[in-house]
Design an enzyme around this catalytic site. Structure first.
Site, PDB file in Angstrom:
ATOM      1  N   ARG A  64       0.825  -1.224   0.000  1.00  0.00           N
ATOM      2  CA  ARG A  64       0.000   0.000   0.000  1.00  0.00           C
ATOM      3  C   ARG A  64       0.850   1.261   0.000  1.00  0.00           C
ATOM      4  NH1 ARG A  64      -4.308  -2.709  -1.782  1.00  0.00           N
ATOM      5  NH2 ARG A  64      -5.185  -4.160  -0.252  1.00  0.00           N
ATOM      6  N   ASP A 151      -5.446  -3.580 -12.001  1.00  0.00           N
ATOM      7  CA  ASP A 151      -5.949  -4.581 -11.058  1.00  0.00           C
ATOM      8  C   ASP A 151      -6.658  -3.974  -9.850  1.00  0.00           C
ATOM      9  OD1 ASP A 151      -5.996  -7.491 -10.204  1.00  0.00           O
ATOM     10  OD2 ASP A 151      -5.162  -6.495  -8.449  1.00  0.00           O
ATOM     11  N   HIS A 178      -7.638  -7.748 -14.824  1.00  0.00           N
ATOM     12  CA  HIS A 178      -8.527  -8.070 -13.703  1.00  0.00           C
ATOM     13  C   HIS A 178      -9.921  -8.205 -14.313  1.00  0.00           C
ATOM     14  CE1 HIS A 178     -10.239  -7.274  -9.538  1.00  0.00           C
ATOM     15  NE2 HIS A 178     -11.271  -6.964 -10.299  1.00  0.00           N
ATOM     16  N   ASN A 277     -11.619 -10.525  -3.785  1.00  0.00           N
ATOM     17  CA  ASN A 277     -12.223 -10.362  -5.097  1.00  0.00           C
ATOM     18  C   ASN A 277     -11.260 -10.817  -6.184  1.00  0.00           C
ATOM     19  OD1 ASN A 277     -13.934  -9.582  -7.136  1.00  0.00           O
ATOM     20  ND2 ASN A 277     -13.261  -7.448  -7.117  1.00  0.00           N
ATOM     21  N   ASP A 304      -1.925 -12.424  -4.654  1.00  0.00           N
ATOM     22  CA  ASP A 304      -2.843 -11.285  -4.569  1.00  0.00           C
ATOM     23  C   ASP A 304      -2.814 -10.703  -3.145  1.00  0.00           C
ATOM     24  OD1 ASP A 304      -4.619  -9.357  -5.356  1.00  0.00           O
ATOM     25  OD2 ASP A 304      -6.339 -10.694  -5.607  1.00  0.00           O
ATOM     26  N   HIS A 308      -5.231  -5.445   4.638  1.00  0.00           N
ATOM     27  CA  HIS A 308      -6.232  -4.512   5.160  1.00  0.00           C
ATOM     28  C   HIS A 308      -6.191  -4.578   6.683  1.00  0.00           C
ATOM     29  CE1 HIS A 308      -7.998  -3.562   1.286  1.00  0.00           C
ATOM     30  NE2 HIS A 308      -8.119  -4.841   1.005  1.00  0.00           N
TER      31      HIS A 308
HETATM   32  O1  DOR Z   1      -9.425  -8.843  -3.099  1.00  0.00           O
HETATM   33  C1  DOR Z   1      -8.840  -7.996  -3.750  1.00  0.00           C
HETATM   34  N1  DOR Z   1      -8.140  -6.996  -3.142  1.00  0.00           N
HETATM   35  N2  DOR Z   1      -8.901  -8.042  -5.081  1.00  0.00           N
HETATM   36  C2  DOR Z   1      -8.410  -7.074  -5.853  1.00  0.00           C
HETATM   37  O2  DOR Z   1      -8.498  -7.190  -7.052  1.00  0.00           O
HETATM   38  C3  DOR Z   1      -7.807  -5.866  -5.240  1.00  0.00           C
HETATM   39  C4  DOR Z   1      -7.297  -6.133  -3.900  1.00  0.00           C
HETATM   40  C5  DOR Z   1      -6.947  -4.927  -3.087  1.00  0.00           C
HETATM   41  O3  DOR Z   1      -6.278  -4.031  -3.597  1.00  0.00           O
HETATM   42  O4  DOR Z   1      -7.283  -4.880  -1.884  1.00  0.00           O
HETATM   43 ZN    ZN Z   2      -5.022  -7.928  -7.059  1.00  0.00          ZN
END
Ligand code: DOR
Ligand code: ZN
Length: 423
Positions: A64, A151, A178, A277, A304, A308
């Protein structure tokens, strides 16, 4: 000579070698990989009982940085990578600001100089990831990008995507798509099916992913341009990739360990740590993805890795999508596929070390002379339980929490230096 790794079980898929051997390293590079090397070195590491492979390359992570460094920054993201045996990451551009110009690329590469993994930035397909105006791909490539992607978001307009495929190709960059139709998702938060119905929450229908996967493969075929499909999660998308590849379309693809390990049954816990996702799907999808990983239809296993905060993840329905994965990807793959006899170590090394680097055209992935000494050493049989509090990542949103995994990274070497050791 600086370092010798003695008596490990070396798996070097790129050179078709598998067996007990020594690895000789000097000045950050591989000198030789062979049985019973006689040369001496300043440092000797006994690797008996351990498996020695090229460091993993995870071509789909979200650090991030810049913008949301309380979730992860480049340094902590690379610490998580090192703990997972990952020595190279390609980081997605959905940062704040997004990676749509050389300045942001330079910021990332500058910060990554002190990191415990090699960082390869991915630039945006469109400015601000708005899906409207193409970025300057020559500028992005010259600054150091290895691919382009929006993405996190799809490029909705097919004409714009078609132009992106052509322009990126001539700039030497792969397009990573994506695949998602947000009009079909329309606020859904998990796979649409029996479980979402029972829980009474809005589903994300699989045709959201499948229609866009179909579009990308058709366009790549008609344009004779390459395309890389990100995080494939459904049986139908898998079939589309298989079909495209069968008829000569330049389509490559990736999936994540959670898509061949877990199903939407996990969502019954109403825990947002199982939300990402695309979402966890059904048993049939898990079977199809597993088959495609094992038979070579899928080119890469990625994470991926999407950190968070615990606060954000506390609300099952409002939480953002995403799970961390760098520290569990090898162990989850070994547990689910290797220890169940579905896949060889050679193919795992192809999926996690060789193919991502080939697709992105970056060095490493073998024990050939002169390659960077980026290496992962693991104990294939050590069992451990995933404890989110013990992760090196700043965020702890792992969907493997509490699971017993078999296979543990013991040491990671970057440019000949030990950057991680499990003590
Ligand atoms: O679950 C996901 N989180 N899928 C994505 O495509 C983006 C990612 C994110 O940036 O948190
Ligand atoms: Zn991703």
């Amino acid at each position: 000579m600086d370092l010798i790794l003695k008596n490990g079980f070396v798996v070097d898929s790129a050179n078709n070698f598998e067996g007990v051997a020594d690895v000789l390293i000097d000045k950050g590079k591989i000198v030789k990989c062979a049985p019973d090397i006689e040369e001496s070195a300043d440092k000797i590491i006994d690797c008996s009982g351990r498996t020695v492979i090229p460091g993993l390359c995870d071509m789909h992570v979200h650090f991030r940085d810049p913008g949301q460094t309380h979730k992860e920054d480049i340094i902590t993201g690379c610490e998580a990578a090192a703990a997972g045996g990952v020595t190279a990451v390609a980081c997605m551009p959905n940062t704040t600001p997004p990676v749509d110009n050389a300045e942001v690329v330079m910021y990332i590469l500058n910060k990554a100089r002190k990191a415990k993994a090699k960082v390869y930035p991915i630039g945006c397909i469109t400015k601000g990831m708005k899906g409207e105006e193409l970025c300057d791909y020559e500028e992005l490539r010259k600054a150091g990008c290895v691919a382009v992607s929006d993405d996190g978001k799809p490029v909705l307009n097919a004409r714009i995507m078609a132009r992106a495929m052509v322009k990126a190709h001539y700039a030497g960059l792969r397009v990573i798509s994506h695949c998602e139709d947000p009009d079909i998702i329309a606020g859904g938060i998990m796979n649409s099916g029996a479980v979402s119905k029972e829980l009474g929450v809005k589903g994300m229908h699989r045709m959201s992913e499948d229609t866009q996967t179909a579009r990308e493969i058709v366009m790549a075929g008609d344009l004779e341009m390459p395309i890389h499909i990100a995080h494939v999660s459904t049986a139908t998308s898998m079939l589309l990739v298989r079909l495209g590849a069968r008829y000569g379309t330049m389509v490559t693809s990736e999936t994540c360990p959670h898509y061949f390990t877990l199903t939407d049954e996990k969502l019954r816990l109403r825990d947002a740590d199982y939300r990402m996702n695309p979402p966890l799907r059904t048993e049939d999808d898990v079977t199809a993805i597993t088959e495609a990983v094992c038979d070579g239809t899928i080119d890469c296993i990625v994470t991926d890795h999407a950190p968070h905060t615990a606060e954000e993840k506390a609300d099952f329905e409002k939480a953002p999508n995403g799970v961390v994965g760098l520290e569990t990807s090898l162990a989850a793959t070994l547990t689910e596929l290797y220890h169940r006899g579905k896949i060889s170590l050679r193919r795992i090394v192809k999926l996690m070390c060789v193919n991502p680097r080939r697709i992105l055209n970056i060095p490493g992935g073998s024990f050939s002379e002169g390659e960077p000494a980026d290496i992962a050493i693991f104990d294939p049989n050590e069992e451990w339980i995933v404890d989110p509090d013990k992760l090196h990542s700043k965020s702890h949103n792992t969907c493997f929490k509490g699971m017993k995994l078999k296979g543990r990274v013991k040491m990671t070497i970057l440019n000949g230096n030990v950057v991680y050791e499990d003590k």
